[in-house]
Design a protein around this motif. Structure first.
Motif, PDB file in Angstrom:
ATOM      1  N   MET A 192       0.840  -1.190   0.000  1.00 60.44           N
ATOM      2  CA  MET A 192       0.000   0.000   0.000  1.00 60.44           C
ATOM      3  C   MET A 192       0.878   1.244   0.000  1.00 60.44           C
ATOM      4  O   MET A 192       1.748   1.408   0.861  1.00 60.44           O
ATOM      5  N   ALA A 193       0.664   2.122  -0.969  1.00 60.15           N
ATOM      6  CA  ALA A 193       1.361   3.402  -1.046  1.00 60.15           C
ATOM      7  C   ALA A 193       0.421   4.501  -0.572  1.00 60.15           C
ATOM      8  O   ALA A 193      -0.664   4.667  -1.130  1.00 60.15           O
ATOM      9  N   ALA A 194       0.841   5.247   0.448  1.00 62.61           N
ATOM     10  CA  ALA A 194      -0.007   6.284   1.047  1.00 62.61           C
ATOM     11  C   ALA A 194       0.543   7.658   0.710  1.00 62.61           C
ATOM     12  O   ALA A 194       1.544   8.098   1.286  1.00 62.61           O
ATOM     13  N   PHE A 195      -0.101   8.336  -0.243  1.00 65.32           N
ATOM     14  CA  PHE A 195       0.250   9.711  -0.578  1.00 65.32           C
ATOM     15  C   PHE A 195      -0.488  10.650   0.381  1.00 65.32           C
ATOM     16  O   PHE A 195      -1.719  10.667   0.410  1.00 65.32           O
ATOM     17  N   SER A 196       0.250  11.408   1.165  1.00 64.71           N
ATOM     18  CA  SER A 196      -0.332  12.345   2.127  1.00 64.71           C
ATOM     19  C   SER A 196      -1.394  11.670   2.994  1.00 64.71           C
ATOM     20  O   SER A 196      -2.577  12.000   2.927  1.00 64.71           O
ATOM     21  N   PRO A 197      -0.995  10.694   3.824  1.00 70.14           N
ATOM     22  CA  PRO A 197      -1.967   9.981   4.668  1.00 70.14           C
ATOM     23  C   PRO A 197      -2.732  10.931   5.569  1.00 70.14           C
ATOM     24  O   PRO A 197      -2.131  11.737   6.284  1.00 70.14           O
ATOM     25  N   ALA A 198      -4.078  10.808   5.537  1.00 65.34           N
ATOM     26  CA  ALA A 198      -4.923  11.860   6.123  1.00 65.34           C
ATOM     27  C   ALA A 198      -5.801  11.379   7.268  1.00 65.34           C
ATOM     28  O   ALA A 198      -6.829  11.987   7.545  1.00 65.34           O
ATOM     29  N   PHE A 199      -5.406  10.299   7.955  1.00 65.93           N
ATOM     30  CA  PHE A 199      -6.294   9.822   9.018  1.00 65.93           C
ATOM     31  C   PHE A 199      -6.005  10.471  10.364  1.00 65.93           C
ATOM     32  O   PHE A 199      -6.812  10.380  11.276  1.00 65.93           O
ATOM     33  N   PHE A 200      -4.844  11.129  10.514  1.00 64.40           N
ATOM     34  CA  PHE A 200      -4.603  12.022  11.640  1.00 64.40           C
ATOM     35  C   PHE A 200      -4.482  13.433  11.063  1.00 64.40           C
ATOM     36  O   PHE A 200      -3.546  13.726  10.319  1.00 64.40           O
ATOM     37  N   LEU A 201      -5.433  14.296  11.400  1.00 67.27           N
ATOM     38  CA  LEU A 201      -5.523  15.606  10.751  1.00 67.27           C
ATOM     39  C   LEU A 201      -5.443  16.772  11.728  1.00 67.27           C
ATOM     40  O   LEU A 201      -5.898  17.876  11.425  1.00 67.27           O
ATOM     41  N   LYS A 202      -4.864  16.540  12.880  1.00 65.49           N
ATOM     42  CA  LYS A 202      -4.814  17.574  13.906  1.00 65.49           C
ATOM     43  C   LYS A 202      -4.056  18.811  13.422  1.00 65.49           C
ATOM     44  O   LYS A 202      -3.052  18.708  12.718  1.00 65.49           O
ATOM     45  N   ASP A 203      -4.578  19.982  13.778  1.00 64.29           N
ATOM     46  CA  ASP A 203      -3.935  21.274  13.498  1.00 64.29           C
ATOM     47  C   ASP A 203      -3.595  21.507  12.032  1.00 64.29           C
ATOM     48  O   ASP A 203      -2.429  21.730  11.667  1.00 64.29           O
TER      49      ASP A 203
END
Length: 403
Positions: free
Chosen positions: A196-207
């Motif tokens: 799995m290649a994750a471009f800009s992983p967005a599951f933690f989006l704090k601040d």
């Protein structure tokens, strides 16, 4: 008070209709602006197939396939599934053309490329029983459904058609959220993804750095209440006010309005002048944004507000009824044992780089962590940057070849 609210609602509706009518008169000034995903792939002389995939809950999704490159007809090709970001679709992997769009780059490198478009987007607005233009129930979903229904349906379909036991997967932004939801909720699918290649992983989006994204994250309850009042179910469809505005200000790279287009993008995703391809802005605006459900949109900003990765928050009473607890359940990312490569950047205003340490500590099998070596590389640059091939795609191809 009620009469004032009704009057304001009527005035807002009239103003919106007038503005949409005004903006819609101007068409994007690009020769390919009127083409759909299939047509633009054909325009670049690539083979294309269009497949319909039905999810367990009845949504009919579109998968576009580029089975081989223009010159390489080898039958032994490795299937890879690509999934787009929020407000995007399969379109965003192909519209910049050969040598620039990721789908074509992968195709020429020997991959059998499959492009998914999740429910509610321009190319996946169908259902076995519901009409998106008439039935509010069509839009009653969050990001959770993308991970437990849409992505598994895509994976199963690609495996069936290619007669493979596992495939490669690349998710960009929201596409990474869908994967980690699937991996935490349906662990039997982990063996079906070899890498799995994750471009800009967005599951933690704090601040989030973007002032617009930060405002929406801090005020999602008010936003939800306002849009519910006006009976919105779909946001940012191709014919709504914002989409019409973007087509208007981005319609011509030589227009005096083009700076409004550029700064609208930059204020959300981060400033990146050197990597911006102005000539493609009219084409991008022709098909992006392409629709999202209100609950899906709100779910993203709930995650950004809380700083955690969890299911949709219905409020205390709603959570008790839905989940049997006051707070929404968290997704257990530690269950995702698939080999994962993380690709991120410093100037990503949507996904703050400060979240990456937490991502790397939480995902159990990170086989590659790559920071794009350009300080101005922003959130959209993962797909759109002028030099994205040298900065990112070549690294991705090398990583894919190891699996």
């Amino acid at each position: 008070m009620v009469s004032k609210i009704i009057s304001f609602s009527i005035l807002t509706l009239i103003v919106s209709i007038v503005l949409i009518n005004y903006f819609s008169r101007v068409k994007p000034n690009h020769p390919l602006a009127d083409l759909n995903v299939q047509e633009i792939i054909q325009e670049y002389n690539y083979p294309v197939e269009v497949h319909n995939v039905v999810t367990e809950d009845g949504y009919i999704l579109t998968l576009h396939r580029i089975p081989h490159g223009r010159g390489n007809l080898s039958r032994k090709r490795k299937p890879i599934l690509l999934l787009h970001g929020l407000l995007q679709s399969a379109w965003d992997f192909v519209h910049l053309g050969p040598n620039q769009s990721l789908a074509f780059v992968l195709s020429e490198e020997g991959y059998d490329v499959w492009l998914g478009s999740v429910r509610g987007t321009t190319w996946s607005r169908n259902h076995t029983n519901l009409d998106p233009d008439k039935d509010a129930a069509f839009w009653n979903y969050t990001i959770h459904e993308l991970g437990v229904y849409d992505l598994p349906a895509f994976v199963d379909y690609v495996l069936e058609k290619t007669e493979q036991k596992s495939i490669h997967y690349l998710g960009y932004s929201q596409g990474t959220i869908a994967f980690f939801i699937m991996g935490s909720e349906k662990t039997d699918y982990l063996s079906k993804i070899k890498f799995m290649a994750a471009f800009s992983p967005a599951f933690f989006l704090k601040d989030p750095i973007s002032p617009i994204v930060k405002f929406l994250a801090n005020n999602w309850r008010s936003l939800q209440g306002l849009l519910n009042f006006f009976n919105y179910r779909e946001l940012f469809g191709r014919g709504d006010l914002f989409s019409s505005y973007m087509k208007f200000v981005c319609h011509d790279e030589n227009s005096v309005l083009i700076n409004l287009c550029i700064h609208t993008h930059f204020s959300i995703f981060g400033y990146s002048y050197d990597e911006l391809n102005k000539s493609m802005l009219p084409l991008t605006a022709a098909n992006t944004p392409c629709g999202v459900s209100l609950k899906q949109f709100v779910h993203v900003f709930q995650i950004a507000d809380s700083g955690d990765f969890h299911r949709y928050d219905f409020g205390t009473e709603g959570n008790l009824e839905k989940y049997g607890q006051e707070q929404p359940p968290h997704y257990d990312v530690s269950r995702v044992t698939t080999p994962v490569a993380i690709y991120y950047s410093s100037n990503d205003w949507a996904v703050n780089i400060n979240n990456m340490d937490r991502v790397l500590k939480t995902v159990p099998n990170v086989v590659k962590s790559y920071k794009v070596p350009l300080e101005d590389f922003n959130h959209l640059d993962f797909l759109y940057a002028k030099h994205v091939g040298d900065l990112l795609f070549n690294v991705l191809l090398d990583d894919l070849s190891k699996y």
